[in-house]
Design an enzyme around this catalytic site. Structure first.
Site, PDB file in Angstrom:
ATOM      1  N   SER A   1      16.534  -0.977 -26.237  1.00  0.00           N
ATOM      2  CA  SER A   1      17.443   0.161 -26.268  1.00  0.00           C
ATOM      3  C   SER A   1      18.338   0.102 -27.484  1.00  0.00           C
ATOM      4  O   SER A   1      18.727  -0.978 -27.940  1.00  0.00           O
ATOM      5  CB  SER A   1      18.308   0.179 -24.994  1.00  0.00           C
ATOM      6  OG  SER A   1      19.289   1.187 -25.065  1.00  0.00           O
TER       7      SER A   1
ATOM      8  N   THR B   1       0.867  -1.181   0.000  1.00  0.00           N
ATOM      9  CA  THR B   1       0.000   0.000   0.000  1.00  0.00           C
ATOM     10  C   THR B   1       0.900   1.226   0.000  1.00  0.00           C
ATOM     11  O   THR B   1       1.903   1.272   0.708  1.00  0.00           O
ATOM     12  CB  THR B   1      -0.919   0.029   1.231  1.00  0.00           C
ATOM     13  OG1 THR B   1      -0.124   0.001   2.419  1.00  0.00           O
ATOM     14  CG2 THR B   1      -1.864  -1.173   1.223  1.00  0.00           C
TER      15      THR B   1
END
Length: 461
Positions: free
Chosen positions: A318, A187
Site C-alpha cells: 500500500s 464447504t
C-alpha cells in the site's frame, strides 16, 4: 539510410539495404500495423518455419527439382535461423490478413537473401535465387503456415510442461511439510470437517498433475500435418508423393513424430487441434486461478481473516497503509488466467470463422495461443518460486479455528448418537465454548480419544 529497390506486380518499393526481408514483407509492414508485436516475439514460430523450409528443401532435392548449389545455400540459411540467427528480420505483425501469407513470405525472403549472401550475391538479386521459385518450391502458405504453427506448439510443449511440473513439485513439498497440521475444512465458505493442511496442498498438486497428461495427449494430434497439400490440399504444383517425403524429413529435423494428414483437403481447412490445445490451456488456467483464490483466502487477514497460512511478502502492499502486504503473486496469476480464457474465446471464434477450403484466421490463433503459452509458463514459474515455495503455516491459528468449529460435532454422531450430539452443538453455540470442552466436562470422551477421533477423521481410505 541506404536502400535497395524491389518490385512486385503492384510496383516498386524502397527497402533498407541491409534488411534480409523483401518487398512482400515491406508491404505487410505498411498494411498490418496492428499489435506492434512482431512474429520474432515468439522465436519458436520462426524456428518451426525454418524447419519446414529445410524439410521441403530436402524433399525437393530428392525429387531433383532444385540445383544442389542453390539448395546448399538455402539449407545453410535455414540452419542459421534454427540456431537463432536473423530472427530480428522476421518483422511482420502477428495479426495479419492473408491466412499467414505475409509470415510465409517473410520467411521466404529472409532465407533467400541470406542464401544469396552465402552464394556471393547482393540481397534482392532474385534472378540468382528466388524466394518463391526456390525457397517456396512445392509449397503454399496454406500448408507451410499451419505446419509451422503445429511444430511451433510442439517446440513450446516441453517448456510449458517443465513449468507445470516444477509448480506441482512446490505444492508437493508444502504438502509434505504440512502433513501433520490439522485444520478445519470448508464447504461453501462454511466450516465443514477436519483435514490437514498437507491434504489441502496435496490436492492442489494432484489437480494440476492431471493436466500433464492432457498436454501429452495433444502431441499425437499436432504431429498430423497437411504439408505437401499446397493450396487446398490437392497437392497442386508439388510432385506426387511429396507429402510423405517432406514429412519424413520434417520428423528427422524437428525430432517429433510428423505424418501426412489422412485427408489433406480436410487438414487445410480444419483448425480443431488449436481449439483443443487452447481448451487445455484454459482448463489449466482455470484450475490455477481457483488455487490462487484459495491461497488468497487461506492467507487473508492476517489477523482479522482466516490466516491459516502466510504467503511470502514480496513487496509493499500500500502507498498509504504502512506494513500492509498483499497477495500480489496469486493476484497476478488470476489475471493471467483471465487473459488465457479470453484468448481461448478468440481462438474458438477464429476456428468457427473459416470458410470453404481454408481458414484465413490462423494468424490470430497463433497470436493468442503463443501468448497464452508464454504467460502461463512465466506465471507458473513465478507462482512456484516466489510464492508457493515460501508459504508457511500458522499452526496455532489452524488449531484455534479447528477447536472453535461447531461442525466437529459431526464426528460424534457414530459414537454418541444424533440427539446428544445436537445438544452439545446447541450448547456450544449458546455458550461460545468448544466441542472439546463440553465433551470433557460431560465425561463423554477422554482428551486422547477426542484427538484420535479427529486424526482418524482425516485419514483417507
Amino acid at each position: 539510410m541506404a536502400i535497395r529497390t524491389e518490385k512486385d506486380f503492384l510496383g516498386s518499393l524502397d527497402i533498407p539495404k541491409d534488411a534480409y526481408y523483401g518487398v512482400h514483407t515491406a508491404r505487410a509492414l505498411e498494411n498490418f500495423t496492428i499489435t506492434g508485436v512482431q512474429i520474432n516475439h515468439f522465436p519458436r514460430i520462426i524456428i518451426a518455419l525454418a524447419m519446414v523450409k529445410k524439410a521441403t528443401l530436402a524433399a525437393n532435392l530428392e525429387f531433383g527439382l532444385i540445383d544442389e548449389k542453390l539448395a546448399a545455400a538455402i539449407n545453410q540459411a535455414c540452419d542459421e535461423i534454427i540456431d537463432g540467427k536473423l530472427h530480428e528480420h522476421f518483422v511482420v505483425d502477428l495479426i495479419q490478413g492473408g491466412a499467414g501469407t505475409s509470415t510465409n513470405m517473410n520467411a521466404n525472403e529472409v532465407i533467400a537473401n541470406r542464401a544469396l549472401e552465402i552464394l556471393g550475391h547482393e540481397k534482392g538479386s532474385y534472378k540468382n535465387l528466388h524466394p518463391n521459385d526456390h525457397v517456396n518450391l512445392s509449397q503454399s502458405t496454406n500448408d507451410v503456415y499451419p505446419t509451422a504453427f503445429r511444430v511451433g506448439l510442439l517446440l513450446s510443449h516441453a517448456d510449458l510442461l517443465a513449468a507445470l511440473e516444477q509448480l506441482i513439485g512446490h505444492f508437493k513439498d508444502r504438502a509434505e511439510l504440512f502433513k501433520s497440521i490439522y485444520k478445519i475444512g470448508r464447504t461453501q465458505l462454511q466450516d465443514a470437517v477436519p483435514m490437514t493442511l498437507g491434504q489441502e496442498f496435496q490436492a492442489f498438486a494432484d489437480t494440476l498433475s492431471e493436466e500433464k497428461q492432457r498436454f501429452r495427449d495433444l502431441e499425437g494430434l499436432l504431429g498430423e500435418v497437411g504439408l505437401g497439400g499446397t493450396a487446398i490440399g490437392t497437392g497442386v504444383n508439388a510432385p506426387k508423393g511429396f507429402a510423405a517425403v517432406a514429412c519424413k524429413h520434417l520428423a528427422e529435423i524437428s525430432g517429433f513424430s510428423v505424418t501426412p494428414a489422412a485427408n489433406p483437403i480436410e487438414a487445410t481447412s480444419d483448425t480443431g487441434i488449436y481449439l483443443t490445445w487452447s481448451g487445455v490451456l484454459r482448463r489449466t488456467a482455470t484450475k490455477l486461478s481457483k488455487i490462487c483464490n484459495d491461497l488468497r483466502l487461506l492467507s487473508c487477514g492476517p489477523r482479522a481473516g482466516i490466516g491459516e497460512i502466510n504467503l511470502p511478502p514480496v513487496q509493499a502492499g500500500s502507498s498509504i497503509m504502512p506494513g500492509k502486504v498483499n497477495p500480489v503473486i496469486p493476484e497476478m496469476v488470476n489475471q493471467v488466467a483471465y487473459q488465457v480464457m479470453g484468448n481461448d474465446l478468440t481462438v474458438m471464434l477464429a476456428c468457427e470463422g473459416g470458410q470453404l477450403q481454408l481458414n484465413a484466421f490462423e494468424p490470430v490463433m497463433v497470436a493468442n495461443l503463443f501468448q497464452s503459452i508464454d504467460i502461463m509458463k512465466r506465471a507458473m514459474r513465478i507462482l512456484g518460486d516466489r510464492c508457493v515455495s515460501g508459504i508457511t503455516p500458522n499452526i496455532e491459528h489452524c488449531q484455534k479455528n479447528l477447536e472453535k468449529s461447531i461442525t466437529l460435532v459431526t464426528l460424534l454422531n457414530p459414537q454418541l448418537g444424533y440427539e446428544i450430539s445436537s445438544e452439545i452443538a446447541v450448547e456450544a453455540l449458546t455458550s461460545r465454548r468448544t466441542i472439546r470442552e463440553l465433551i470433557l466436562e460431560r465425561n463423554l470422551m477422554s482428551s486422547e480419544d477426542y484427538d484420535a477421533l479427529i486424526k482418524e477423521s482425516t485419514e483417507l481410505d
